[in-house]
Design a protein around this motif. Sequence first.
Motif, PDB file in Angstrom:
ATOM      1  N   THR A  97      -4.790  13.466  -1.407  1.00 38.06           N
ATOM      2  CA  THR A  97      -4.402  12.063  -1.562  1.00 38.06           C
ATOM      3  C   THR A  97      -5.580  11.251  -2.076  1.00 38.06           C
ATOM      4  OG1 THR A  97      -5.008  11.501   0.709  1.00 38.06           O
ATOM      5  CG2 THR A  97      -2.733  12.217   0.323  1.00 38.06           C
ATOM      6  N   GLY A  98      -5.273  10.075  -2.606  1.00 38.38           N
ATOM      7  CA  GLY A  98      -6.309   9.134  -2.999  1.00 38.38           C
ATOM      8  C   GLY A  98      -6.805   8.354  -1.797  1.00 38.38           C
ATOM      9  N   GLU A  99      -7.740   7.450  -2.039  1.00 40.28           N
ATOM     10  CA  GLU A  99      -8.297   6.656  -0.957  1.00 40.28           C
ATOM     11  C   GLU A  99      -7.242   5.794  -0.279  1.00 40.28           C
ATOM     12  OE1 GLU A  99     -11.619   4.416  -2.268  1.00 40.28           O
ATOM     13  OE2 GLU A  99     -12.857   6.166  -2.739  1.00 40.28           O
ATOM     14  N   ASP A 100      -6.229   5.419  -1.009  1.00 43.01           N
ATOM     15  CA  ASP A 100      -5.175   4.572  -0.440  1.00 43.01           C
ATOM     16  C   ASP A 100      -4.080   5.374   0.248  1.00 43.01           C
ATOM     17  OD1 ASP A 100      -3.940   5.725  -2.608  1.00 43.01           O
ATOM     18  OD2 ASP A 100      -3.175   3.851  -3.456  1.00 43.01           O
ATOM     19  N   GLY A 101      -4.211   6.696   0.286  1.00 40.79           N
ATOM     20  CA  GLY A 101      -3.208   7.533   0.942  1.00 40.79           C
ATOM     21  C   GLY A 101      -2.100   8.006   0.043  1.00 40.79           C
ATOM     22  N   ARG A 151       0.850  -1.178   0.000  1.00 35.04           N
ATOM     23  CA  ARG A 151       0.000   0.000   0.000  1.00 35.04           C
ATOM     24  C   ARG A 151       0.894   1.239   0.000  1.00 35.04           C
ATOM     25  NH1 ARG A 151      -4.311  -1.663   4.788  1.00 35.04           N
ATOM     26  NH2 ARG A 151      -5.108  -3.553   3.770  1.00 35.04           N
ATOM     27  N   ALA A 152       0.294   2.343  -0.375  1.00 39.34           N
ATOM     28  CA  ALA A 152       1.030   3.608  -0.306  1.00 39.34           C
ATOM     29  C   ALA A 152       1.446   3.877   1.133  1.00 39.34           C
ATOM     30  CB  ALA A 152       0.158   4.751  -0.823  1.00 39.34           C
ATOM     31  N   THR A 153       2.550   4.560   1.303  1.00 46.21           N
ATOM     32  CA  THR A 153       2.997   4.915   2.642  1.00 46.21           C
ATOM     33  C   THR A 153       2.027   5.917   3.263  1.00 46.21           C
ATOM     34  OG1 THR A 153       4.300   6.853   2.024  1.00 46.21           O
ATOM     35  CG2 THR A 153       5.373   4.706   1.798  1.00 46.21           C
ATOM     36  N   GLU A 154       2.186   6.152   4.545  1.00 48.67           N
ATOM     37  CA  GLU A 154       1.320   7.107   5.242  1.00 48.67           C
ATOM     38  C   GLU A 154       1.925   8.511   5.260  1.00 48.67           C
ATOM     39  OE1 GLU A 154       1.033   5.163   8.995  1.00 48.67           O
ATOM     40  OE2 GLU A 154      -0.594   3.840   8.357  1.00 48.67           O
ATOM     41  N   PHE A 155       2.908   8.734   4.405  1.00 48.99           N
ATOM     42  CA  PHE A 155       3.669   9.985   4.433  1.00 48.99           C
ATOM     43  C   PHE A 155       2.775  11.219   4.277  1.00 48.99           C
ATOM     44  CE2 PHE A 155       6.037  13.409   2.436  1.00 48.99           C
ATOM     45  CZ  PHE A 155       7.188  13.462   3.192  1.00 48.99           C
ATOM     46  N   PHE A 156       1.781  11.153   3.388  1.00 50.76           N
ATOM     47  CA  PHE A 156       0.997  12.340   3.068  1.00 50.76           C
ATOM     48  C   PHE A 156      -0.207  12.542   3.982  1.00 50.76           C
ATOM     49  CE2 PHE A 156       3.171  11.150  -0.872  1.00 50.76           C
ATOM     50  CZ  PHE A 156       3.848  12.333  -1.131  1.00 50.76           C
TER      51      PHE A 156
END
Length: 383
Positions: free
Chosen positions: A259-263, A247-252
């Motif tokens: 951000t998108g739904e996936d972060g 999954r995308a990192t939680e950086f943003f």
Amino acid sequence: MSGHLVLVGGGHAHLTTLSNIRKFIARGHRVTVIGPSPYHYYSGMAPGMISGLYRTQDIRFNIRKMVEDRGGEFVLDRAGGVRARSREVLLKSGGRISYDVVSFNIGSRVPLESITSNNGTVITAKPIENLVRGRMAVLDSLKGAASHNPARLVVVGGGPAGVEISAALWKLAADAGREARVILVAGGSLLRNFPRKMHELALHSLKDRGIKVIEGPLAQSMDGRVVSLSDGTDIEADHIFLAVGVRATEFFMNTFVPTGEDGGLLVNPYLQSIEFPEIFGAGDCITFLGRGLAKVGVYAVRQNPVLYHNLLAALEGTSLRQFKPGNPHFLVLLNMGDGTGIFRRGGWVWQGRLAFRLKDFIDKRFMRKFQLSGEPDEPLGEV
């Protein structure tokens, strides 16, 4: 007019830009690269590294040397956030770096929260440095294991990474002359998002070597050295490799950047933030507005030339290029650890030594293109 380009991460999609830093410098711009390690590892060759086919030096790029040799500045630190309105990247060390244009290629993460874990020794498939350390840990176990007490190696995840890691661990143990029990917990079905023939070829290949593949029950928790499945089965393990998808990192999170739904950083077709035009991104950490893309390395590689062009264009106020993902039926090649590979392109699927030789050729060609700092001749040093 000169500007300051900041690259956060030295991933696949930044490699063309990194190799062309001299061009930015020659046009009066500054380039700063922020990374948590001097090295970036190529995921496509990681299973071959686990098995011993490739050395660690063969699968990595010396990002620090690439940057500094070309006149840029490398900052060994983790980015902790971004202040989009003031154009600053915040560092974990407490510092901050201002930018005119910034690009994020910070990869993805294996979602540990998807499985309850009290096990601090789980080896996640991302970042790739984990697999380097995991290989060393397994080798230590194999050297210390008695012949009547085989090493217990469990891989969780039935996608391509899980298949290749399982096969690589089998090869590692076989070449070490030690017995190992390799179990792959594949979830609902092995390679469930791929053609049925690919599933059958991979399943037969693994089972023919004594690798146990469990389909159906899901891994629910990992406590100590036990993996608990949804059907009540407990599997004891000396080493657990987690490859359940990324999954995308939680950086943003907790920033003003959309951000998108996936972060992931929400970008337009120019790989540019939909709200902050000076922010770009590529690879696994982004989400395309109105279109989902699988988090696979092929898209990061395809984004390379477009991102390089657009970063220079953003600094100089010239026209941007759109990124076009191309054919979604991209080539997939799996390294099965026994000298064979599985080839998939659209509905065409087959297995053999030629498939592995093709994968080996493509991977080595990619490494030759961007290993510009004498990486194969380096001592192993730090990971």
